[in-house]
Scaffold this motif. Structure first.
Motif, short mmCIF file in Angstrom:
data_model
loop_
_atom_site.label_atom_id
_atom_site.label_comp_id
_atom_site.label_asym_id
_atom_site.label_seq_id
_atom_site.Cartn_x
_atom_site.Cartn_y
_atom_site.Cartn_z
N UNK A 31 28.12 47.67 39.74
CA UNK A 31 29.20 48.66 39.73
C UNK A 31 30.14 48.41 40.91
N UNK A 32 29.58 47.97 42.03
CA UNK A 32 30.44 47.63 43.18
C UNK A 32 31.32 46.43 42.84
N UNK A 33 30.75 45.45 42.13
CA UNK A 33 31.53 44.27 41.70
C UNK A 33 32.70 44.71 40.83
N UNK A 34 32.40 45.52 39.84
CA UNK A 34 33.42 45.95 38.89
C UNK A 34 34.51 46.78 39.58
N UNK A 35 34.08 47.76 40.38
CA UNK A 35 35.06 48.65 41.01
C UNK A 35 35.92 47.92 42.02
N UNK A 36 35.33 47.00 42.77
CA UNK A 36 36.09 46.25 43.76
C UNK A 36 37.13 45.36 43.06
N UNK A 37 36.71 44.76 41.96
CA UNK A 37 37.63 43.90 41.21
C UNK A 37 38.79 44.73 40.66
N UNK A 41 42.86 44.50 41.48
CA UNK A 41 43.92 44.38 40.47
C UNK A 41 44.91 45.53 40.61
N UNK A 42 44.41 46.73 40.83
CA UNK A 42 45.28 47.91 40.99
C UNK A 42 46.23 47.73 42.16
N UNK A 43 45.71 47.16 43.27
CA UNK A 43 46.54 46.99 44.47
C UNK A 43 47.74 46.11 44.19
N UNK A 44 47.58 45.13 43.33
CA UNK A 44 48.67 44.19 43.08
C UNK A 44 49.48 44.56 41.83
N UNK A 45 48.79 44.95 40.78
CA UNK A 45 49.49 45.19 39.51
C UNK A 45 49.48 46.65 39.05
N UNK A 46 48.83 47.53 39.85
CA UNK A 46 48.77 48.94 39.45
C UNK A 46 48.04 49.10 38.13
N UNK A 47 48.47 50.10 37.36
CA UNK A 47 47.82 50.33 36.06
C UNK A 47 48.61 49.70 34.92
N UNK A 255 35.38 39.88 36.71
CA UNK A 255 35.43 40.62 37.98
C UNK A 255 35.43 39.64 39.16
N UNK A 256 34.59 38.64 39.06
CA UNK A 256 34.51 37.66 40.14
C UNK A 256 35.81 36.87 40.27
N UNK A 257 36.41 36.50 39.15
CA UNK A 257 37.69 35.78 39.20
C UNK A 257 38.75 36.64 39.88
N UNK A 258 38.74 37.93 39.61
CA UNK A 258 39.70 38.82 40.25
C UNK A 258 39.55 38.81 41.77
N UNK A 259 38.29 38.73 42.26
CA UNK A 259 38.07 38.71 43.71
C UNK A 259 38.47 37.36 44.30
N UNK A 287 38.88 44.21 35.89
CA UNK A 287 39.91 43.52 36.67
C UNK A 287 40.88 42.66 35.89
N UNK A 288 40.73 42.57 34.58
CA UNK A 288 41.72 41.83 33.79
C UNK A 288 43.03 42.64 33.76
N UNK A 289 44.16 41.96 33.57
CA UNK A 289 45.44 42.68 33.56
C UNK A 289 46.41 42.19 32.48
N UNK A 290 45.87 41.48 31.49
CA UNK A 290 46.71 40.93 30.43
C UNK A 290 45.99 41.10 29.09
#
Ligand code: 5AD
Ligand code: FES
Length: 344
Positions: A31-37, A41-47, A255-259, A287-290
């Motif tokens: 869950x830490x992996x998922x939430x951090x990822x 993504x949110x920090x850069x691309x928002x929602x 998630x890992x790719x996002x980090x 963490x995907x955005x597309x």
């Protein structure tokens, strides 16, 4: 610092750390992996979730990849090609729906010479100057990539599939090589394309060491886009009896790719949505955005069959877009009308 914080800060991972993340059943860690990822993504691309209109314009292919349903050796595949007018019609529908990126994907079909493809690309760019054009048509010569770039192509998708030579040999016939695949990717990057690469998760014979090599290769290439999805068998291929890849492992890797690649454009792929009915939503939440909904004419969608049971083959483009939009809203995200360039 926690393992996840360390990976995020250093943007690197060791093989034992990868093994831990892929094999653990520690739900707190996961869950830490998922939430951090997702936070990254949110920090850069928002929602905002970017959409790409996928136009599968030919399922004719000269290659014989053992995993792929449209391989040349599959005599049962019903083949088709879309002509320029049909492709333009797809982009017209797509642009009306709010797509500002069109992805033209096809097999390595000799009919689409540089001349034919350049003509199609420049017509789309002329008709929709606010939109990006992405090509996904496999390995070509550097000169060809250059001509396509000059015709206005913005981006190119070419998954490396696996960065381990011996594993590449197990997935492809001898006529193909990892070194040539890599040469193509570096040529595309040099020519100024936004490049996308990636691999299948759980492809036959894949080990954690292979996945580690994939991550190292991506770190070398630094692509703008990274696409991964679970391997799914196709009944008329040499891999018909191979087990499907795990959607859960795919989510951990997203998630890992996002980090590791904070600004990368990472799709929640159709293969992920096929392996798990909520796969695309889960991909975004990892963490995907597309998203890449299908704009191909419904009549040919079933024929572009890389693997069995592909989703969204029975729906019109507009229905699919509306459905996806609702599904994404439900998890607190929104599809945006935007080219969706990399915010590096
Ligand atoms: N299962 C999952 N993904 C596949 N691809 C091809 N065949 C399959 C399959 N059987 C992926 C490859 C290719 C992309 C277009 O689709 O990674 O690069
Ligand atoms: Fe295609 Fe729902 S996204 S039908």
């Amino acid at each position: 610092m926690t393992l996840i914080a360390e990976i995020r800060q250093s943007r690197t991972i060791s093989l034992p750390q990868l093994q831990t993340l892929l094999e653990t059943s520690n739900t707190t860690l996961l869950e830490e992996l998922r939430l951090t990822a997702r936070q990254q993504a949110d920090e850069i691309y928002g929602h905002a979730i970017y959409v790409r209109g996928l136009i599968e314009f030919s399922n004719i292919c000269r290659n014989n990849c053992y995993y792929c349903g449209i391989r040349a050796g599959n005599s049962k595949a019903v083949r088709y090609r879309l002509d320029k007018e049909q492709i333009m019609q797809c982009t017209h529908t797509g642009h009306r729906l709010g797509f500002r990126t069109f992805v033209l994907q096809g097999g390595e079909d000799p009919h689409y010479t540089d001349e034919v493809l350049c003509n199609i690309v420049s017509s789309i760019k002329h008709a929709y100057p606010d939109s990006a054009v992405t090509l996904s048509v496999g390995e070509r010569s550097r000169e060809s990539y250059q001509r396509l770039r000059e015709a206005g192509t913005d981006r190119y998708l070419l998954r490396h599939e696996t960065a381990t030579e011996s594993h590449y040999r197990m997935l492809h016939p001898d006529s193909m090589s990892l070194s040539h695949r890599k040469e193509c990717l570096f040529a595309l990057r040099e020519l100024g394309y936004q490049v996308g690469s990636g691999f299948m998760v759980g492809s036959p014979f894949q080990t954690i060491e292979h996945l580690y090599a994939d991550l190292l290769f991506l770190q070398e290439l630094q692509p703008a886009m990274i696409g991964i999805g679970p391997f799914l068998h196709h009944h008329d291929t040499p891999f018909a009896d191979q087990p499907d890849g795990s959607s859960e492992r795919c989510l951990r890797l997203i998630a890992l790719l996002r980090l590791l690649f904070p600004t990368a454009l990472i799709p929640a792929t159709t293969a992920l949505g096929t392996a798990d009915p909520m796969g695309r939503e889960k991909g975004i939440l990892h963490g995907a955005n597309v998203l890449m909904p299908n704009l191909s004419p419904s009549a040919v969608r079933k024929q572009y069959s890389l693997y069995d049971n592909k989703i969204c083959t029975g729906d019109e483009a507009a229905e699919c877009h509306a459905c996806l939009s609702r599904r994404i809203n439900r998890i607190g995200y929104r599809l945006v009308i935007d080219r969706g360039d990399n915010k590096a």
